[in-house]
Design a protein around this motif. Structure first.
Motif: not given
Length: 272
Positions: A106-108, A131-133, A154-158
Protein backbone atom coordinates in the motif's frame (compact mmCIF):
# COMPACT_ATOMS: atom_id res chain seq x y z
CA UNK A 1 -7.55 29.38 -11.71
CA UNK A 2 -9.30 26.19 -10.59
CA UNK A 3 -7.22 23.03 -10.60
CA UNK A 4 -8.18 19.40 -10.98
CA UNK A 5 -6.73 17.40 -8.11
CA UNK A 6 -6.65 13.59 -7.86
CA UNK A 7 -6.29 12.48 -4.23
CA UNK A 8 -6.21 8.96 -2.81
CA UNK A 9 -7.25 7.93 0.68
CA UNK A 10 -9.91 10.65 0.77
CA UNK A 11 -12.24 8.88 3.18
CA UNK A 12 -10.72 10.40 6.33
CA UNK A 13 -7.71 12.11 7.85
CA UNK A 14 -5.56 14.37 5.70
CA UNK A 15 -7.23 13.11 2.53
CA UNK A 16 -10.73 14.13 3.58
CA UNK A 17 -9.62 17.45 5.07
CA UNK A 18 -7.60 18.45 2.02
CA UNK A 19 -10.22 17.27 -0.50
CA UNK A 20 -12.84 19.43 1.17
CA UNK A 21 -10.49 22.43 1.31
CA UNK A 22 -9.88 22.13 -2.44
CA UNK A 23 -13.59 21.87 -3.17
CA UNK A 24 -14.45 24.82 -0.92
CA UNK A 25 -12.24 27.12 -2.93
CA UNK A 26 -13.57 25.93 -6.29
CA UNK A 27 -11.18 23.22 -7.42
CA UNK A 28 -12.31 19.97 -9.05
CA UNK A 29 -11.44 16.88 -7.03
CA UNK A 30 -11.12 13.23 -7.97
CA UNK A 31 -11.52 11.59 -4.55
CA UNK A 32 -10.73 7.91 -4.15
CA UNK A 33 -11.40 5.55 -1.27
CA UNK A 34 -11.82 1.84 -0.71
CA UNK A 35 -15.35 2.56 0.58
CA UNK A 36 -17.02 4.99 -1.81
CA UNK A 37 -19.84 5.60 0.71
CA UNK A 38 -17.34 7.56 2.81
CA UNK A 39 -17.34 10.21 0.06
CA UNK A 40 -21.12 10.69 -0.13
CA UNK A 41 -21.06 13.84 2.01
CA UNK A 42 -18.62 15.50 -0.39
CA UNK A 43 -20.81 14.59 -3.36
CA UNK A 44 -23.93 15.88 -1.60
CA UNK A 45 -22.26 19.22 -0.85
CA UNK A 46 -20.14 19.82 -3.94
CA UNK A 47 -21.96 17.91 -6.67
CA UNK A 48 -20.26 17.74 -10.06
CA UNK A 49 -17.04 19.30 -8.75
CA UNK A 50 -16.14 15.99 -7.13
CA UNK A 51 -15.69 12.65 -8.89
CA UNK A 52 -15.81 9.84 -6.30
CA UNK A 53 -14.03 6.65 -7.30
CA UNK A 54 -13.85 3.37 -5.43
CA UNK A 55 -10.20 2.35 -5.49
CA UNK A 56 -7.84 -0.07 -3.82
CA UNK A 57 -4.48 1.47 -4.70
CA UNK A 58 -2.84 -1.96 -4.46
CA UNK A 59 -4.60 -2.91 -7.71
CA UNK A 60 -2.35 -1.61 -10.50
CA UNK A 61 -4.91 -2.13 -13.25
CA UNK A 62 -7.56 -0.30 -11.25
CA UNK A 63 -5.14 2.58 -10.64
CA UNK A 64 -4.61 3.07 -14.37
CA UNK A 65 -8.35 2.82 -15.00
CA UNK A 66 -9.09 5.39 -12.29
CA UNK A 67 -6.64 7.88 -13.79
CA UNK A 68 -8.19 7.36 -17.22
CA UNK A 69 -11.72 7.92 -15.83
CA UNK A 70 -10.56 11.11 -14.14
CA UNK A 71 -8.92 12.36 -17.34
CA UNK A 72 -12.06 11.62 -19.39
CA UNK A 73 -14.31 13.26 -16.79
CA UNK A 74 -12.42 16.52 -16.17
CA UNK A 75 -10.20 16.68 -19.25
CA UNK A 76 -7.03 17.35 -17.25
CA UNK A 77 -5.34 16.33 -14.00
CA UNK A 78 -3.17 19.09 -12.60
CA UNK A 79 -2.19 17.54 -9.27
CA UNK A 80 -1.89 13.99 -7.96
CA UNK A 81 -1.75 13.56 -4.19
CA UNK A 82 -0.71 10.02 -3.25
CA UNK A 83 -2.13 10.05 0.27
CA UNK A 84 -3.38 6.48 0.79
CA UNK A 85 -1.41 4.51 3.35
CA UNK A 86 -1.45 3.08 6.86
CA UNK A 87 0.77 2.55 9.86
CA UNK A 88 2.09 -0.80 11.11
CA UNK A 89 3.16 -0.80 14.76
CA UNK A 90 5.48 -3.44 16.16
CA UNK A 91 9.11 -4.48 16.28
CA UNK A 92 10.81 -5.82 13.18
CA UNK A 93 11.24 -9.26 14.77
CA UNK A 94 7.51 -9.41 15.49
CA UNK A 95 6.45 -8.52 11.95
CA UNK A 96 4.96 -11.34 9.90
CA UNK A 97 5.71 -11.79 6.22
CA UNK A 98 2.14 -10.85 5.28
CA UNK A 99 2.23 -7.70 7.43
CA UNK A 100 5.51 -6.63 5.85
CA UNK A 101 4.23 -7.23 2.33
CA UNK A 102 0.91 -5.46 3.03
CA UNK A 103 2.73 -2.43 4.41
CA UNK A 104 4.95 -2.09 1.34
CA UNK A 105 2.12 -2.97 -1.04
CA UNK A 106 0.00 0.00 0.00
CA UNK A 107 2.51 2.61 1.14
CA UNK A 108 5.02 2.04 -1.66
CA UNK A 109 3.66 0.01 -4.55
CA UNK A 110 0.22 1.63 -4.55
CA UNK A 111 1.93 5.00 -4.76
CA UNK A 112 4.22 3.74 -7.51
CA UNK A 113 1.37 2.41 -9.67
CA UNK A 114 -0.57 5.67 -9.49
CA UNK A 115 2.57 7.64 -10.23
CA UNK A 116 3.19 5.51 -13.30
CA UNK A 117 -0.43 6.00 -14.38
CA UNK A 118 -0.37 9.80 -14.02
CA UNK A 119 2.98 10.62 -15.64
CA UNK A 120 1.83 10.02 -19.26
CA UNK A 121 -1.20 12.26 -18.68
CA UNK A 122 0.88 15.08 -17.21
CA UNK A 123 3.61 14.65 -19.82
CA UNK A 124 1.04 15.04 -22.61
CA UNK A 125 -0.35 18.16 -20.90
CA UNK A 126 3.10 19.62 -20.45
CA UNK A 127 2.49 20.32 -16.77
CA UNK A 128 1.59 18.65 -13.50
CA UNK A 129 2.48 18.28 -9.84
CA UNK A 130 2.89 14.91 -8.12
CA UNK A 131 2.67 15.15 -4.34
CA UNK A 132 3.73 12.07 -2.39
CA UNK A 133 2.64 11.82 1.21
CA UNK A 134 5.80 10.61 2.87
CA UNK A 135 6.58 11.24 6.54
CA UNK A 136 9.26 12.66 8.75
CA UNK A 137 9.87 8.92 9.23
CA UNK A 138 11.02 8.78 5.62
CA UNK A 139 14.04 10.82 6.73
CA UNK A 140 14.62 9.61 10.28
CA UNK A 141 13.34 6.62 12.23
CA UNK A 142 11.55 5.66 15.40
CA UNK A 143 11.51 2.22 17.03
CA UNK A 144 8.50 -0.12 16.67
CA UNK A 145 7.69 1.43 13.30
CA UNK A 146 10.38 -0.31 11.27
CA UNK A 147 8.30 -1.41 8.27
CA UNK A 148 6.50 1.93 8.12
CA UNK A 149 9.86 3.70 8.25
CA UNK A 150 11.12 1.45 5.45
CA UNK A 151 8.08 2.10 3.26
CA UNK A 152 8.52 5.87 3.56
CA UNK A 153 12.29 5.70 2.99
CA UNK A 154 11.44 3.83 -0.23
CA UNK A 155 8.97 6.55 -1.22
CA UNK A 156 11.68 9.16 -0.65
CA UNK A 157 14.20 7.43 -2.91
CA UNK A 158 11.64 6.77 -5.62
CA UNK A 159 10.30 10.31 -5.62
CA UNK A 160 13.65 12.08 -5.53
CA UNK A 161 14.65 10.08 -8.59
CA UNK A 162 11.29 10.73 -10.26
CA UNK A 163 11.74 14.47 -9.82
CA UNK A 164 14.89 14.43 -11.96
CA UNK A 165 13.25 12.30 -14.64
CA UNK A 166 10.01 14.26 -15.14
CA UNK A 167 11.23 17.83 -14.64
CA UNK A 168 11.94 18.24 -18.40
CA UNK A 169 8.25 17.48 -19.06
CA UNK A 170 7.05 20.33 -16.84
CA UNK A 171 6.13 18.00 -13.98
CA UNK A 172 7.05 18.88 -10.39
CA UNK A 173 7.38 16.39 -7.54
CA UNK A 174 7.03 17.14 -3.84
CA UNK A 175 7.48 14.88 -0.82
CA UNK A 176 5.24 16.01 2.04
CA UNK A 177 6.78 14.90 5.35
CA UNK A 178 4.50 15.37 8.37
CA UNK A 179 5.39 14.66 11.95
CA UNK A 180 2.65 13.08 14.05
CA UNK A 181 -0.85 14.54 13.76
CA UNK A 182 -4.11 13.70 15.53
CA UNK A 183 -5.60 11.79 12.62
CA UNK A 184 -6.65 8.17 13.19
CA UNK A 185 -3.39 7.00 11.54
CA UNK A 186 -2.27 5.59 14.90
CA UNK A 187 -5.83 4.63 15.88
CA UNK A 188 -8.48 2.65 14.04
CA UNK A 189 -6.61 2.68 10.72
CA UNK A 190 -3.40 1.27 12.23
CA UNK A 191 -2.28 -2.35 12.32
CA UNK A 192 -0.27 -4.03 15.08
CA UNK A 193 2.05 -7.00 15.20
CA UNK A 194 1.58 -9.86 17.65
CA UNK A 195 3.47 -8.64 20.68
CA UNK A 196 6.57 -10.32 22.12
CA UNK A 197 7.36 -9.56 25.79
CA UNK A 198 11.02 -8.93 24.93
CA UNK A 199 9.95 -5.62 23.32
CA UNK A 200 7.59 -4.43 26.06
CA UNK A 201 10.11 -1.99 27.54
CA UNK A 202 11.06 -0.51 24.16
CA UNK A 203 7.39 0.05 23.40
CA UNK A 204 6.77 1.54 26.83
CA UNK A 205 9.70 3.95 26.38
CA UNK A 206 8.42 4.88 22.92
CA UNK A 207 4.93 5.74 24.20
CA UNK A 208 6.33 7.52 27.26
CA UNK A 209 8.22 9.89 24.97
CA UNK A 210 5.01 11.05 23.30
CA UNK A 211 3.13 14.05 24.66
CA UNK A 212 0.00 15.86 23.42
CA UNK A 213 2.34 18.52 22.02
CA UNK A 214 4.02 15.88 19.85
CA UNK A 215 0.99 15.80 17.57
CA UNK A 216 -0.23 18.60 15.33
CA UNK A 217 -3.80 19.47 14.38
CA UNK A 218 -4.53 18.04 10.92
CA UNK A 219 -6.80 20.95 9.98
CA UNK A 220 -3.87 23.32 10.44
CA UNK A 221 -2.06 21.73 7.47
CA UNK A 222 -4.58 23.00 4.92
CA UNK A 223 -2.96 26.39 4.28
CA UNK A 224 0.43 24.75 3.71
CA UNK A 225 -1.03 22.31 1.17
CA UNK A 226 -2.90 25.06 -0.67
CA UNK A 227 0.29 27.13 -0.87
CA UNK A 228 2.17 24.07 -2.10
CA UNK A 229 -0.15 23.28 -4.99
CA UNK A 230 -0.37 26.96 -5.96
CA UNK A 231 3.40 27.43 -6.02
CA UNK A 232 5.08 27.97 -9.38
CA UNK A 233 8.29 26.55 -7.94
CA UNK A 234 7.29 23.95 -5.33
CA UNK A 235 9.94 22.38 -3.09
CA UNK A 236 11.05 18.78 -3.44
CA UNK A 237 10.44 18.34 0.29
CA UNK A 238 7.99 20.01 2.66
CA UNK A 239 8.03 19.18 6.36
CA UNK A 240 4.73 19.62 8.20
CA UNK A 241 4.55 20.34 11.93
CA UNK A 242 6.85 21.98 14.44
CA UNK A 243 8.37 18.70 15.64
CA UNK A 244 9.65 17.56 12.24
CA UNK A 245 12.36 20.15 11.55
CA UNK A 246 14.29 19.97 14.86
CA UNK A 247 14.03 16.17 14.83
CA UNK A 248 15.50 15.88 11.33
CA UNK A 249 18.12 18.54 12.00
CA UNK A 250 19.37 16.74 15.12
CA UNK A 251 19.58 13.35 13.43
CA UNK A 252 21.30 14.67 10.32
CA UNK A 253 23.87 16.53 12.43
CA UNK A 254 24.65 13.24 14.18
CA UNK A 255 24.98 11.47 10.82
CA UNK A 256 27.34 14.16 9.55
CA UNK A 257 29.53 13.78 12.64
CA UNK A 258 29.70 10.03 12.15
CA UNK A 259 30.57 10.36 8.45
CA UNK A 260 33.37 12.76 9.35
CA UNK A 261 34.71 10.40 12.01
CA UNK A 262 34.98 7.57 9.47
CA UNK A 263 35.94 9.67 6.46
CA UNK A 264 39.50 8.36 6.13
CA UNK A 265 38.30 4.76 6.34
CA UNK A 266 35.67 5.47 3.68
CA UNK A 267 38.16 7.14 1.32
CA UNK A 268 40.72 4.36 1.75
CA UNK A 269 38.09 1.82 0.71
CA UNK A 270 38.09 3.40 -2.79
CA UNK A 271 41.40 1.69 -3.50
CA UNK A 272 43.23 4.49 -5.32
Amino acid sequence: MAKTIFITGASRGFGKIWAEAFLKRGDNVVATARDINSLSDLVATYGRAVLPLQLDVNDRTADFEAVQKAKEHFGTIDVLINNAGFGLFGSIEETSEQQARDQMETNFFGLLWLTQAIVPVMRAQGHGHIIQLSSVLGLVTLPVLGLYNASKFAVEGLSETLATEVKPFGINVTLVEPNGFTTDWAGSSAFHTESMPEYDQIKADFHAGLTPDSFGKPEATTDAILKLIDSNNPPLRLLLGKVAYPFVKQVYASRHDEWNEWETVSAAAHGH
